[in-house]
Design a protein around this motif. Structure first.
Motif, PDB file in Angstrom:
ATOM      1  N   GLY A  81       0.799  -1.219   0.000  1.00 33.43           N
ATOM      2  CA  GLY A  81       0.000   0.000   0.000  1.00 33.43           C
ATOM      3  C   GLY A  81       0.831   1.267   0.000  1.00 33.43           C
ATOM      4  N   GLU A  82       1.974   1.249   0.674  1.00 32.73           N
ATOM      5  CA  GLU A  82       2.829   2.435   0.716  1.00 32.73           C
ATOM      6  C   GLU A  82       3.423   2.732  -0.653  1.00 32.73           C
ATOM      7  OE1 GLU A  82       6.509   4.327   3.339  1.00 32.73           O
ATOM      8  OE2 GLU A  82       6.142   2.163   3.369  1.00 32.73           O
ATOM      9  N   ILE A  83       3.722   1.685  -1.421  1.00 31.49           N
ATOM     10  CA  ILE A  83       4.239   1.884  -2.772  1.00 31.49           C
ATOM     11  C   ILE A  83       3.179   2.500  -3.668  1.00 31.49           C
ATOM     12  CG2 ILE A  83       5.121   0.675  -4.814  1.00 31.49           C
ATOM     13  CD1 ILE A  83       6.412  -1.344  -2.871  1.00 31.49           C
ATOM     14  N   LEU A  84       1.926   2.066  -3.521  1.00 34.54           N
ATOM     15  CA  LEU A  84       0.821   2.671  -4.267  1.00 34.54           C
ATOM     16  C   LEU A  84       0.614   4.122  -3.847  1.00 34.54           C
ATOM     17  CD1 LEU A  84      -1.840  -0.188  -4.286  1.00 34.54           C
ATOM     18  CD2 LEU A  84      -0.658   0.761  -6.270  1.00 34.54           C
ATOM     19  N   ARG A  85       0.652   4.369  -2.546  1.00 30.84           N
ATOM     20  CA  ARG A  85       0.482   5.729  -2.035  1.00 30.84           C
ATOM     21  C   ARG A  85       1.552   6.656  -2.604  1.00 30.84           C
ATOM     22  NH1 ARG A  85      -1.722   8.194   2.727  1.00 30.84           N
ATOM     23  NH2 ARG A  85      -0.651  10.150   3.163  1.00 30.84           N
ATOM     24  N   ASN A  86       2.799   6.199  -2.542  1.00 26.43           N
ATOM     25  CA  ASN A  86       3.919   6.994  -3.047  1.00 26.43           C
ATOM     26  C   ASN A  86       3.708   7.368  -4.514  1.00 26.43           C
ATOM     27  OD1 ASN A  86       6.847   7.926  -3.143  1.00 26.43           O
ATOM     28  ND2 ASN A  86       6.921   6.213  -4.576  1.00 26.43           N
ATOM     29  N   TYR A  87       3.189   6.439  -5.291  1.00 29.24           N
ATOM     30  CA  TYR A  87       2.949   6.706  -6.712  1.00 29.24           C
ATOM     31  C   TYR A  87       1.779   7.668  -6.913  1.00 29.24           C
ATOM     32  CZ  TYR A  87       1.363   5.833 -11.505  1.00 29.24           C
ATOM     33  OH  TYR A  87       0.938   5.987 -12.805  1.00 29.24           O
TER      34      TYR A  87
ATOM     35  N   GLY B 168       3.124  10.641   4.748  1.00 28.82           N
ATOM     36  CA  GLY B 168       2.746   9.278   5.087  1.00 28.82           C
ATOM     37  C   GLY B 168       3.670   8.250   4.480  1.00 28.82           C
ATOM     38  N   LEU B 169       4.940   8.612   4.283  1.00 27.00           N
ATOM     39  CA  LEU B 169       5.918   7.718   3.672  1.00 27.00           C
ATOM     40  C   LEU B 169       7.076   7.465   4.626  1.00 27.00           C
ATOM     41  CD1 LEU B 169       6.192   9.300   0.091  1.00 27.00           C
ATOM     42  CD2 LEU B 169       4.733   7.385   0.811  1.00 27.00           C
ATOM     43  N   GLY B 170       7.546   6.228   4.667  1.00 30.80           N
ATOM     44  CA  GLY B 170       8.757   5.925   5.422  1.00 30.80           C
ATOM     45  C   GLY B 170       8.535   5.453   6.838  1.00 30.80           C
ATOM     46  N   ASP B 171       7.358   4.909   7.154  1.00 28.44           N
ATOM     47  CA  ASP B 171       7.094   4.532   8.549  1.00 28.44           C
ATOM     48  C   ASP B 171       7.479   3.087   8.864  1.00 28.44           C
ATOM     49  OD1 ASP B 171       5.094   3.186   7.227  1.00 28.44           O
ATOM     50  OD2 ASP B 171       3.534   3.652   8.693  1.00 28.44           O
ATOM     51  N   LYS B 172       7.912   2.334   7.870  1.00 21.48           N
ATOM     52  CA  LYS B 172       8.267   0.936   8.107  1.00 21.48           C
ATOM     53  C   LYS B 172       9.703   0.805   8.616  1.00 21.48           C
ATOM     54  CE  LYS B 172       5.313  -1.233   4.579  1.00 21.48           C
ATOM     55  NZ  LYS B 172       4.571  -0.029   4.177  1.00 21.48           N
ATOM     56  N   ASP B 173       9.983  -0.342   9.222  1.00 25.88           N
ATOM     57  CA  ASP B 173      11.375  -0.700   9.492  1.00 25.88           C
ATOM     58  C   ASP B 173      12.036  -0.903   8.125  1.00 25.88           C
ATOM     59  OD1 ASP B 173      13.649  -2.607   9.724  1.00 25.88           O
ATOM     60  OD2 ASP B 173      13.131  -2.546  11.852  1.00 25.88           O
ATOM     61  N   PRO B 174      13.149  -0.235   7.862  1.00 27.46           N
ATOM     62  CA  PRO B 174      13.760  -0.328   6.529  1.00 27.46           C
ATOM     63  C   PRO B 174      14.166  -1.745   6.140  1.00 27.46           C
ATOM     64  CG  PRO B 174      15.206   0.830   8.053  1.00 27.46           C
ATOM     65  CD  PRO B 174      13.885   0.703   8.721  1.00 27.46           C
ATOM     66  N   THR B 175      14.561  -2.543   7.123  1.00 29.11           N
ATOM     67  CA  THR B 175      14.910  -3.936   6.805  1.00 29.11           C
ATOM     68  C   THR B 175      13.698  -4.666   6.234  1.00 29.11           C
ATOM     69  OG1 THR B 175      16.609  -4.009   8.520  1.00 29.11           O
ATOM     70  CG2 THR B 175      15.738  -6.117   7.740  1.00 29.11           C
ATOM     71  N   LEU B 176      12.536  -4.468   6.855  1.00 32.40           N
ATOM     72  CA  LEU B 176      11.314  -5.119   6.375  1.00 32.40           C
ATOM     73  C   LEU B 176      10.871  -4.546   5.037  1.00 32.40           C
ATOM     74  CD1 LEU B 176       9.262  -5.427   9.703  1.00 32.40           C
ATOM     75  CD2 LEU B 176      10.635  -7.175   8.543  1.00 32.40           C
ATOM     76  N   TYR B 177      11.087  -3.243   4.850  1.00 31.30           N
ATOM     77  CA  TYR B 177      10.697  -2.632   3.574  1.00 31.30           C
ATOM     78  C   TYR B 177      11.417  -3.299   2.418  1.00 31.30           C
ATOM     79  CZ  TYR B 177      10.506   0.639  -0.312  1.00 31.30           C
ATOM     80  OH  TYR B 177      10.347   1.184  -1.562  1.00 31.30           O
ATOM     81  N   PHE B 178      12.713  -3.543   2.581  1.00 27.05           N
ATOM     82  CA  PHE B 178      13.492  -4.138   1.493  1.00 27.05           C
ATOM     83  C   PHE B 178      13.279  -5.655   1.378  1.00 27.05           C
ATOM     84  CE2 PHE B 178      15.961  -0.176   2.132  1.00 27.05           C
ATOM     85  CZ  PHE B 178      15.849   0.316   0.835  1.00 27.05           C
ATOM     86  N   GLN B 179      12.365  -6.171   2.202  1.00 26.72           N
ATOM     87  CA  GLN B 179      11.987  -7.576   2.088  1.00 26.72           C
ATOM     88  C   GLN B 179      10.523  -7.742   1.674  1.00 26.72           C
ATOM     89  OE1 GLN B 179      12.971  -9.279   5.911  1.00 26.72           O
ATOM     90  NE2 GLN B 179      15.174  -8.970   5.643  1.00 26.72           N
ATOM     91  N   LEU B 180       9.895  -6.649   1.252  1.00 24.68           N
ATOM     92  CA  LEU B 180       8.500  -6.710   0.824  1.00 24.68           C
ATOM     93  C   LEU B 180       8.339  -7.630  -0.377  1.00 24.68           C
ATOM     94  CD1 LEU B 180       7.410  -2.951   1.055  1.00 24.68           C
ATOM     95  CD2 LEU B 180       6.617  -4.834   2.506  1.00 24.68           C
ATOM     96  N   GLY B 181       7.173  -8.235  -0.468  1.00 21.94           N
ATOM     97  CA  GLY B 181       6.871  -9.082  -1.616  1.00 21.94           C
ATOM     98  C   GLY B 181       7.113 -10.551  -1.361  1.00 21.94           C
TER      99      GLY B 181
END
Length: 504
Positions: free
Chosen positions: A299-305, A437-450
């Protein structure tokens, strides 16, 4: 100074609230008969951004978004599925709220439903009848005569429309074709009806918003005597450009005729989302639903776009642009991960404003986040706020963010242990999180999305096996595990604190 583009004046105006440092915003919500689509997402994000800006600037914000839970389409869906109208609407309200949560939308302060506000609609319709603006037709129908509202058309500059305004088949009992229904008399077993002073029936589409604004943003929020001295009912009325006519024009007319006041001091409208089905990728197909997009993208990737194009402009949705915009989000998380490598006495915020679906929890998290924004660099936050306060100039704001990310990384390349600088950068990132509303995740988890939880566990097991192989100096096995993971799109990073991994 905040400026915004007013749909009536057709120009940017200085925002001057009715009451100092207070703002009341009403956004037209969905008719809940189907899943929410990307147009709903765009509109929700656009006005969530405005709300966040006002909150950041210390306005007291009252934000309302309604649910139209009685409509021809809802009735049709209930008949098709053999369930009640209430079951249809409650199901799609829940699904809508889940989609909004996934997109990082703050929960509204007020979420009135049409069926919960029938007495207020009855009262307004009676006022319109008594003042001669409305008339009764056949079978308990009630219409508003737009000819008697001399200001009709002042919002949209239109007075007629190719579609029937009342969302029902053309009626023979209208005085003029462009008159619209305030109340629809009961039409038989394939209809639904509620008691009213005008007979059994149900409200027209437009009356609900005018009545709910009067109830929830006016009388309930301040003294009636003070309110009646005001020229406008609320500060901002907002919604999609497709609602400008006839819906918003009719809302404005109803309130004007019933109360003698204009409905809103400012009208904001967001642009459309266009999709060329021929160019849609195989991953999304031709789906326009948020739920299907969320199966492919976080959802954050969609929001960012979706926030990357100015809210008043049309957005031509395509996945190539979405993936290109993700690079900006990647940079935000890359910098966040970099400064989190060394905790600065736990002063780097670890908040997630939308961990909870409850508004009180979300606002509490935002307040916590706000304390960290005070560490932000003036050279960053001042121009960022100036851009956003200029009718939400998102293009300029994003360029300011890109510049900050680049400068920060260049500085840290040369001064990797500067704790004070890292603290300031954490403040900059907190501002981005609060406002966009961007950047609220733990960055380690963000780069493991999908990846699924099982896939993550499998990767962690292989990473542990690689670590054991290295301890035993079995570098051939360790390298083979690295190569195996890399072939699966997983990159391993060895650090002094241990090995981590990312999905590439």
């Amino acid at each position: 100074m905040i400026t915004l583009f007013d749909s009536i004046k057709k120009q940017k105006l200085k925002f001057e609230p009715i009451s100092p440092k207070q703002v009341r915003i009403y956004v037209c919500g969905p008719t809940v008969y189907d899943d929410a689509h990307l147009g709903h997402a765009r509109s929700s994000i656009a006005f969530d951004l405005w709300r966040r800006l006002f909150l950041f600037l210390d306005f007291k914000v009252i934000f309302a978004k309604n649910f139209t839970d009685i409509d021809d389409k809802i009735i049709k869906k209930s008949l098709q599925n053999g369930i009640s109208v209430e079951e249809v609407s409650e199901r799609y309200i829940e699904l809508y709220l889940n989609d909004m949560h996934a997109l990082g939308i703050l929960r509204p302060d007020l979420e009135p439903k049409a069926t919960s506000n029938l007495p207020q609609m009855h009262e307004m319709i009676e006022q319109l009848l008594q003042k001669g603006y409305a008339y009764k037709g056949e079978n308990n129908d009630v219409y508003l005569s737009i000819a008697k509202d001399k200001a009709y058309g002042s919002l949209s500059q239109r007075t007629t429309h190719e579609q029937n305004q009342s969302r029902i088949t053309n009626a023979n009992d209208k005085q003029e074709e462009s008159d619209f229904a305030l109340w629809k008399g009961y039409k038989g077993e394939d209809d639904i009806a509620y008691d009213s002073p005008f007979g059994k029936g149900r409200p027209g589409w437009h009356i609900e918003c005018s009545a709910m604004i009067e109830k929830h943003l006016a009388y309930d929020m301040r003294e009636k005597q003070e309110y009646e001295k005001q020229e406008f009912a609320i500060d901002i009325h907002a919604g999609g450009a497709d609602l400008l006519f006839p819906h918003h024009e009719n809302e404005a007319s109803q309130t004007r005729c019933a109360t003698g006041r204009e409905l809103a001091k400012y009208w904001l409208h967001n642009g459309f989302v266009n999709i060329n089905g021929e160019k849609m990728s195989k991953s999304l197909g031709n789906s326009f639903f948020i739920k299907d997009a969320l199966k492919v993208y976080d959802g954050e990737i969609l929001r960012n776009y979706l926030l990357g194009v100015h809210y008043r402009l049309a957005l031509n949705f395509n996945e190539e642009d979405l993936l290109q915009s993700k690079k900006r989000l990647d940079k935000i998380y890359r910098l966040k991960k970099r400064i989190m490598a060394e905790r600065i006495a736990d002063s780097i915020p670890q908040t997630k404003a939308l961990d909870s679906t409850e508004l009180a929890d979300q606002l509490e998290s935002l307040n916590t986040l706000k304390t960290h924004t005070k560490n932000a660099q003036d050279s960053f936050i001042k121009p960022l706020l100036e851009a956003l306060s200029d009718d939400y100039n998102i293009s300029k704001a994003l360029s300011i963010i890109e510049e900050m990310l680049s400068i920060s990384n260049d500085y840290l390349d040369k001064n990797p242990k500067d704790k004070a600088y890292k603290l300031a950068i954490s403040g900059n990132l907190a501002c981005i999180e609060y406002l966009l509303g961007l950047g609220d995740k733990d960055p380690t988890l963000y780069f493991q999305l999908g990846l699924t939880e099982q896939e993550r566990q499998d990767i962690e097991s292989k990473l542990q096996a690689r670590t054991e192989a290295k301890k035993q100096k079995n570098y051939v096995l360790a390298d083979s595990i690295r190569d195996e993971l890399k072939s699966q799109g997983i990159e391993i990073m060895d650090t002094p604190q241990g090995s981590t991994w990312e999905k590439i």
